[in-house]
Design an enzyme around this catalytic site. Structure first.
Site, PDB file in Angstrom:
ATOM      1  N   SER A 169     -20.313  86.953  32.642  1.00 37.78           N
ATOM      2  CA  SER A 169     -21.119  86.758  33.775  1.00 37.78           C
ATOM      3  C   SER A 169     -21.503  88.037  34.516  1.00 37.78           C
ATOM      4  O   SER A 169     -21.399  88.908  33.709  1.00 37.78           O
ATOM      5  CB  SER A 169     -20.640  85.753  34.820  1.00 37.78           C
ATOM      6  OG  SER A 169     -21.614  85.376  35.680  1.00 37.78           O
ATOM      7  N   ASN A 170     -22.333  88.073  35.585  1.00 35.33           N
ATOM      8  CA  ASN A 170     -22.576  89.233  36.340  1.00 35.33           C
ATOM      9  C   ASN A 170     -22.481  89.094  37.640  1.00 35.33           C
ATOM     10  O   ASN A 170     -22.113  88.091  38.283  1.00 35.33           O
ATOM     11  CB  ASN A 170     -24.096  89.983  36.031  1.00 35.33           C
ATOM     12  CG  ASN A 170     -25.114  88.703  36.217  1.00 35.33           C
ATOM     13  OD1 ASN A 170     -25.160  88.249  37.349  1.00 35.33           O
ATOM     14  ND2 ASN A 170     -25.688  88.225  35.086  1.00 35.33           N
ATOM     15  N   HIS A 171     -22.825  90.334  38.501  1.00 37.31           N
ATOM     16  CA  HIS A 171     -22.700  90.275  40.127  1.00 37.31           C
ATOM     17  C   HIS A 171     -23.791  89.643  40.974  1.00 37.31           C
ATOM     18  O   HIS A 171     -23.682  89.698  42.170  1.00 37.31           O
ATOM     19  CB  HIS A 171     -22.221  91.622  40.373  1.00 37.31           C
ATOM     20  CG  HIS A 171     -20.779  92.141  39.854  1.00 37.31           C
ATOM     21  ND1 HIS A 171     -19.721  91.769  40.416  1.00 37.31           N
ATOM     22  CD2 HIS A 171     -20.668  93.211  39.178  1.00 37.31           C
ATOM     23  CE1 HIS A 171     -18.796  92.302  40.066  1.00 37.31           C
ATOM     24  NE2 HIS A 171     -19.349  93.092  39.173  1.00 37.31           N
TER      25      HIS A 171
END
Ligand code: CTP
Ligand code: CA
Length: 224
Positions: free
Chosen positions: A33-35
């Protein structure tokens, strides 16, 4: 004193947004995933409701409350986000892609938890569908707005995405600058369209969302 109703330039307009990150599963307990926090997309949804729009928010996993008056559809992966958008896009007049969609997903999803073995591990990834490009390619495409998170050559990459994906507008932010973009409370954007551009200086995401939605509404009405 006379009652001044709030301006509602999006009254009766159906607007769909994507927001947040996506999660790309690797096995039953892990994902890539990512931030992205979803804050910008949720602020845009709130601003669109305030201007009178009928808002559908397709959201990846975020820890944010659903804004009042918004129809929210929760998804996890890019494939699920793509399917949810495509299922409802026909009725929409405006589409804003604010989600930080994972560009790739693990090619194989293990049905059981992957066990630790050798000292190195390689995960093969495969490209996800491009949601905003697919929307912009529809024969009956809505007014389509994308985002571009860049760390360098912001204008060059943003204009390239605007034309390559067939978008009507793109909001670019320089995520290399401190305090703006991913997971920050403030953001600064440059909004590009084929014939022009405008700077939206560093501001809280609520204020920035209001300015951005107003500009999108103006451009939508100019062209429809
Ligand atoms: N986007 C999308 N579906 C994807 C990837 C991106 O809808 N699979 C949308 C984003 O929501 C954003 C725009 O495309 O509105 C640009 O995203 P960005 O990551 O900046 O562009 P990419 O085309 O993925 O290019 P790159 O990551 O290589 O810069
Ligand atoms: Ca990307």
């Amino acid at each position: 004193q006379q009652f001044q109703p709030e301006a509602t330039p999006l009254a009766g307009i159906r607007l769909m947004l994507t927001a947040g990150p996506t999660r790309e599963p690797l096995d039953p307990v892990r994902f890539i995933s990512n931030h992205s926090s979803g804050k910008m997309g949720f602020a845009l949804a709130r601003a669109a409701v305030a201007l009178g729009a009928e808002v559908t928010l397709v959201s990846g996993p975020v820890s944010l409350a659903t804004p009042d008056g918004v129809q929210r559809i929760d998804v996890e992966s890019a494939a699920q986000m793509h399917a949810a958008v495509m299922a409802g896009i026909d009725r929409q007049q405006i589409f804003i892609a604010c989600a930080a969609v994972a560009d790739y997903r693990p090619k194989l999803v293990a049905s059981q938890k992957i066990k630790k073995s050798s000292d190195t591990m390689v995960i093969e990834l495969t490209k996800n569908p491009d949601i905003v490009a697919d929307v912009a390619a529809l024969p009956n495409k809505p007014f389509t707005v994308g985002f571009a998170a860049e760390t360098r050559d912001v204008e060059k990459y943003a204009r390239d995405k605007l034309s390559r994906k067939g978008l009507d507008m793109i909001a670019a932010n320089d995520v290399a600058k401190a305090g703006q973009g991913f997971n920050a409370d403030d953001n600064a954007l440059t909004l590009f369209w084929p014939e022009g551009q405008i700077e939206l200086p560093l501001a809280g995401k609520t204020e920035l969302a209001r300015s951005l939605i107003t500009l999108i509404a103006d451009k939508y009405h100019e062209t429809h």
